[in-house]
Design an enzyme around this catalytic site. Structure first.
Site, PDB file in Angstrom:
ATOM      1  N   HIS A  13      -3.931  -8.127  -3.639  1.00  0.00           N
ATOM      2  CA  HIS A  13      -3.990  -7.079  -2.623  1.00  0.00           C
ATOM      3  C   HIS A  13      -4.364  -7.614  -1.249  1.00  0.00           C
ATOM      4  O   HIS A  13      -3.694  -7.347  -0.252  1.00  0.00           O
ATOM      5  CB  HIS A  13      -4.964  -5.967  -3.009  1.00  0.00           C
ATOM      6  CG  HIS A  13      -5.053  -4.896  -1.955  1.00  0.00           C
ATOM      7  ND1 HIS A  13      -4.030  -4.013  -1.739  1.00  0.00           N
ATOM      8  CD2 HIS A  13      -5.997  -4.624  -1.022  1.00  0.00           C
ATOM      9  CE1 HIS A  13      -4.349  -3.226  -0.718  1.00  0.00           C
ATOM     10  NE2 HIS A  13      -5.537  -3.576  -0.268  1.00  0.00           N
ATOM     11  N   ARG A  48     -13.701  -6.655   9.014  1.00  0.00           N
ATOM     12  CA  ARG A  48     -13.824  -5.530   8.074  1.00  0.00           C
ATOM     13  C   ARG A  48     -15.231  -5.423   7.489  1.00  0.00           C
ATOM     14  O   ARG A  48     -15.583  -4.400   6.908  1.00  0.00           O
ATOM     15  CB  ARG A  48     -12.835  -5.694   6.916  1.00  0.00           C
ATOM     16  CG  ARG A  48     -11.364  -5.649   7.295  1.00  0.00           C
ATOM     17  CD  ARG A  48     -10.525  -5.836   6.033  1.00  0.00           C
ATOM     18  NE  ARG A  48      -9.095  -5.949   6.253  1.00  0.00           N
ATOM     19  CZ  ARG A  48      -8.236  -4.923   6.243  1.00  0.00           C
ATOM     20  NH1 ARG A  48      -8.680  -3.692   6.056  1.00  0.00           N
ATOM     21  NH2 ARG A  48      -6.940  -5.129   6.411  1.00  0.00           N
ATOM     22  N   HIS A 103      -1.117   4.620  -0.455  1.00  0.00           N
ATOM     23  CA  HIS A 103      -2.120   5.509   0.147  1.00  0.00           C
ATOM     24  C   HIS A 103      -1.787   6.998   0.040  1.00  0.00           C
ATOM     25  O   HIS A 103      -1.851   7.738   1.022  1.00  0.00           O
ATOM     26  CB  HIS A 103      -2.356   5.125   1.611  1.00  0.00           C
ATOM     27  CG  HIS A 103      -3.280   3.955   1.776  1.00  0.00           C
ATOM     28  ND1 HIS A 103      -4.571   3.964   1.288  1.00  0.00           N
ATOM     29  CD2 HIS A 103      -3.100   2.743   2.341  1.00  0.00           C
ATOM     30  CE1 HIS A 103      -5.145   2.802   1.554  1.00  0.00           C
ATOM     31  NE2 HIS A 103      -4.273   2.035   2.186  1.00  0.00           N
ATOM     32  N   ASP A 118      -6.167   7.505  -1.257  1.00  0.00           N
ATOM     33  CA  ASP A 118      -6.878   7.673   0.023  1.00  0.00           C
ATOM     34  C   ASP A 118      -5.918   7.819   1.213  1.00  0.00           C
ATOM     35  O   ASP A 118      -4.847   7.250   1.244  1.00  0.00           O
ATOM     36  CB  ASP A 118      -7.867   6.529   0.310  1.00  0.00           C
ATOM     37  CG  ASP A 118      -9.128   6.614  -0.535  1.00  0.00           C
ATOM     38  OD1 ASP A 118      -9.449   7.710  -1.014  1.00  0.00           O
ATOM     39  OD2 ASP A 118      -9.797   5.578  -0.716  1.00  0.00           O
ATOM     40  N   ARG A 119      -6.392   8.595   2.185  1.00  0.00           N
ATOM     41  CA  ARG A 119      -5.743   8.818   3.478  1.00  0.00           C
ATOM     42  C   ARG A 119      -4.532   9.748   3.417  1.00  0.00           C
ATOM     43  O   ARG A 119      -4.373  10.587   4.263  1.00  0.00           O
ATOM     44  CB  ARG A 119      -5.355   7.493   4.151  1.00  0.00           C
ATOM     45  CG  ARG A 119      -6.563   6.629   4.489  1.00  0.00           C
ATOM     46  CD  ARG A 119      -6.303   5.750   5.688  1.00  0.00           C
ATOM     47  NE  ARG A 119      -7.522   5.132   6.187  1.00  0.00           N
ATOM     48  CZ  ARG A 119      -7.910   3.886   5.926  1.00  0.00           C
ATOM     49  NH1 ARG A 119      -7.161   3.111   5.179  1.00  0.00           N
ATOM     50  NH2 ARG A 119      -9.033   3.430   6.425  1.00  0.00           N
ATOM     51  N   ASN A 140      -8.500  -2.636  -2.539  1.00  0.00           N
ATOM     52  CA  ASN A 140      -9.884  -2.350  -2.159  1.00  0.00           C
ATOM     53  C   ASN A 140     -10.201  -0.858  -2.182  1.00  0.00           C
ATOM     54  O   ASN A 140     -11.363  -0.467  -2.287  1.00  0.00           O
ATOM     55  CB  ASN A 140     -10.207  -2.948  -0.777  1.00  0.00           C
ATOM     56  CG  ASN A 140      -9.382  -2.346   0.332  1.00  0.00           C
ATOM     57  OD1 ASN A 140      -8.148  -2.371   0.282  1.00  0.00           O
ATOM     58  ND2 ASN A 140     -10.038  -1.821   1.355  1.00  0.00           N
ATOM     59  N   HIS A 141      -9.169  -0.002  -2.128  1.00  0.00           N
ATOM     60  CA  HIS A 141      -9.417   1.444  -2.201  1.00  0.00           C
ATOM     61  C   HIS A 141      -9.552   1.945  -3.636  1.00  0.00           C
ATOM     62  O   HIS A 141      -9.929   3.108  -3.833  1.00  0.00           O
ATOM     63  CB  HIS A 141      -8.332   2.226  -1.458  1.00  0.00           C
ATOM     64  CG  HIS A 141      -8.566   2.284   0.011  1.00  0.00           C
ATOM     65  ND1 HIS A 141      -9.122   3.382   0.648  1.00  0.00           N
ATOM     66  CD2 HIS A 141      -8.352   1.372   0.983  1.00  0.00           C
ATOM     67  CE1 HIS A 141      -9.218   3.144   1.938  1.00  0.00           C
ATOM     68  NE2 HIS A 141      -8.766   1.930   2.172  1.00  0.00           N
ATOM     69  N   HIS A 152      -2.449  -4.759   2.228  1.00  0.00           N
ATOM     70  CA  HIS A 152      -3.781  -4.595   2.828  1.00  0.00           C
ATOM     71  C   HIS A 152      -3.793  -4.415   4.346  1.00  0.00           C
ATOM     72  O   HIS A 152      -4.759  -3.904   4.885  1.00  0.00           O
ATOM     73  CB  HIS A 152      -4.647  -5.804   2.426  1.00  0.00           C
ATOM     74  CG  HIS A 152      -6.121  -5.663   2.690  1.00  0.00           C
ATOM     75  ND1 HIS A 152      -6.834  -4.521   2.402  1.00  0.00           N
ATOM     76  CD2 HIS A 152      -7.025  -6.553   3.200  1.00  0.00           C
ATOM     77  CE1 HIS A 152      -8.104  -4.714   2.714  1.00  0.00           C
ATOM     78  NE2 HIS A 152      -8.251  -5.940   3.203  1.00  0.00           N
ATOM     79  N   ASP A 155      -4.055  -0.051  -3.579  1.00  0.00           N
ATOM     80  CA  ASP A 155      -4.225   1.002  -2.568  1.00  0.00           C
ATOM     81  C   ASP A 155      -3.230   2.142  -2.796  1.00  0.00           C
ATOM     82  O   ASP A 155      -2.423   2.489  -1.936  1.00  0.00           O
ATOM     83  CB  ASP A 155      -4.133   0.440  -1.139  1.00  0.00           C
ATOM     84  CG  ASP A 155      -5.461  -0.170  -0.679  1.00  0.00           C
ATOM     85  OD1 ASP A 155      -6.330  -0.406  -1.541  1.00  0.00           O
ATOM     86  OD2 ASP A 155      -5.619  -0.417   0.526  1.00  0.00           O
ATOM     87  N   ASP A 204       0.825  -1.222   0.000  1.00  0.00           N
ATOM     88  CA  ASP A 204       0.000   0.000   0.000  1.00  0.00           C
ATOM     89  C   ASP A 204       0.856   1.267   0.000  1.00  0.00           C
ATOM     90  O   ASP A 204       1.869   1.345   0.698  1.00  0.00           O
ATOM     91  CB  ASP A 204      -0.890   0.034   1.250  1.00  0.00           C
ATOM     92  CG  ASP A 204      -1.962  -1.045   1.261  1.00  0.00           C
ATOM     93  OD1 ASP A 204      -1.752  -2.087   0.622  1.00  0.00           O
ATOM     94  OD2 ASP A 204      -2.989  -0.852   1.926  1.00  0.00           O
TER      95      ASP A 204
END
Length: 307
Positions: free
Chosen positions: A164, A211, A56, A85-86, A114-115, A238, A82, A54
Site C-alpha cells: 500500500h 504524515r 476510498h 473512508d472519505r 493504512n485506512h 497511498h 484503502d 485506493d
C-alpha cells in the site's frame, strides 16, 4: 458458513449499492477471515492480473473500474488497500469486495492499507457510516476485525511487489515482511506501519514523513531493495496522482491511484495497472462514473476532513 448461493445473493444486492443484514455481514466477515488467515504476509500471486490503488468508498467509481477492467471472476484483481473512508459508500464498497473474495478467493486479492485501521476509520468516515446505516457499531467491529487478517503485500510472479505505502528502514529482505505478526491494529511505528504509510520521494536515502507515520524513501533505497530481492518493480498506492499513475526511479516504482475525482472534488483521473502473462504493463485510465450512474448518498455526507 455462507454457501455459494448466499454469496451470489449478497454480491447481487451489494452491486446495486444495497446493504445486507447485520447477521449476514457477521457471517460474511467470518467466511472472509477463514480465507485470509491462511494467506501469508507476502501473498503469492500469478499473472495476468490487474493492480488497483485506493478506492476510498467511492462505490460507483469501483463499478466503473470493473466496467473498464473487466468483472470478477473473468479478470484477476489485486487491490492495494484503502477500501474505506472519505467516500459516501465505504460499507457497500468493502462488503462487495469481501463478498467477491469469499466467493472467488483465487480471483481477487485484498491487501491492507493504512485506512484499514480502527483508529483511522473512527476519524475519516467508516465508523460513522456503519453507525448511520446499521444503527450500531457492530458492523464496524466485524469489518475492522477482518482488517487485521489482510495480507501486508503481494508478489506477482516473484518480480512485482505490491504494497500500500512503501518501504521501511527495518526491512531489507522480503523474509522480514513474512516474519511480521500482522494480526493486530496497525502500529504507530515499526516495519508494519512503514509498509502502509511510507512514500517515495526524490531524495537520497531516508527522510522524515510529513504524515507523522512511515518514512520518505529515495530511488537509491528502491534500487537496493529491488536488487537484493530480485524484483523488477514496486507497485504501490497511498498518494493522490492527478494523472492516475506516476512512474518513478527509472520505472522501478509506480504509484497507482484508482479513486477518480477523489473526495468528489479533486478533478483527477484514475488508473489500473494490467500485467499480462509476460508482466508487460498496460495502464488503463478512467474518469469518475457519470452522474446518471450514481445514487444519492444516504443522509448527510461525512464531514469534510480533506486529504
Amino acid at each position: 458458513m455462507s454457501s455459494s448461493s448466499d454469496l451470489d445473493r449478497h454480491i447481487d444486492k451489494l452491486k446495486k449499492c444495497e446493504i445486507i443484514k447485520e447477521a449476514e455481514v457477521k457471517m460474511l466477515c467470518k467466511k472472509a477471515r477463514d480465507i485470509l488467515i491462511d494467506e501469508p504476509n507476502v501473498q503469492v500471486v500469478y499473472s495476468p492480473i490487474t493492480i488497483v490503488g485506493d478506492i476510498h468508498g467511492q462505490f460507483y467509481d469501483l463499478k466503473e473500474l470493473l466496467r473498464v477492467g473487466g468483472d470478477i471472476p473473468d479478470t484477476n484483481y489485486l487491490f492495494m488497500g484503502d477500501f474505506v473512508d472519505r467516500g459516501f459508500y465505504s460499507v457497500e464498497t468493502f462488503l462487495l469486495l469481501l463478498a467477491l473474495k469469499a466467493r472467488y478467493p483465487d480471483r481477487i486479492q485484498l491487501i491492507r492499507g493504512n485506512h484499514e485501521s480502527r483508529q483511522i476509520t473512527q476519524v475519516y468516515g467508516f465508523y460513522d457510516e456503519c453507525l448511520r446505516k446499521f444503527g450500531s457499531v457492530n458492523v464496524w467491529r466485524y469489518c475492522t476485525d477482518v482488517f487485521d487478517y489482510l495480507a501486508l503485500s503481494a508478489l506477482v510472479e516473484g518480480k512485482v511487489l505490491t504494497v500500500h505505502g512503501g518501504l521501511s528502514p527495518s526491512i531489507n529482505k522480503l523474509d522480514q515482511i513474512r516474519s511480521i505478526d500482522r494480526k493486530q491494529e496497525v502500529p504507530h511505528d515499526g516495519a508494519m506501519c512503514d509498509l502502509l504509510w511510507s512514500d517515495p520521494e526524490d531524495i537520497d536515502g531516508w527522510g522524515l514523513s510529513p504524515r507523522g507515520a512511515g518514512y520518505l524513501f529515495g530511488g537509491d533505497v528502491v534500487q537496493q531493495f529491488n536488487t537484493t530481492n530480485k524484483i523488477d518493480l514496486i507497485a504501490r498506492s497511498h498518494q493522490l496522482v492527478m494523472e492516475g499513475y506516476k512512474i518513478m526511479f527509472s520505472d522501478s516504482l509506480v504509484t497507482v491511484w484508482s479513486a477518480p475525482n477523489y473526495c468528489y472534488r479533486c478533478g483527477n483521473v484514475a488508473s489500473i495497472l494490467e500485467l499480462d502473462e509476460h508482466l508487460d504493463k498496460n495502464y488503463k485510465i478512467y474518469e469518475a462514473a457519470p452522474q446518471e450512474a450514481r445514487g444519492i448518498p444516504a443522509k448527510k455526507p461525512t464531514p469534510d476532513y480533506f486529504l
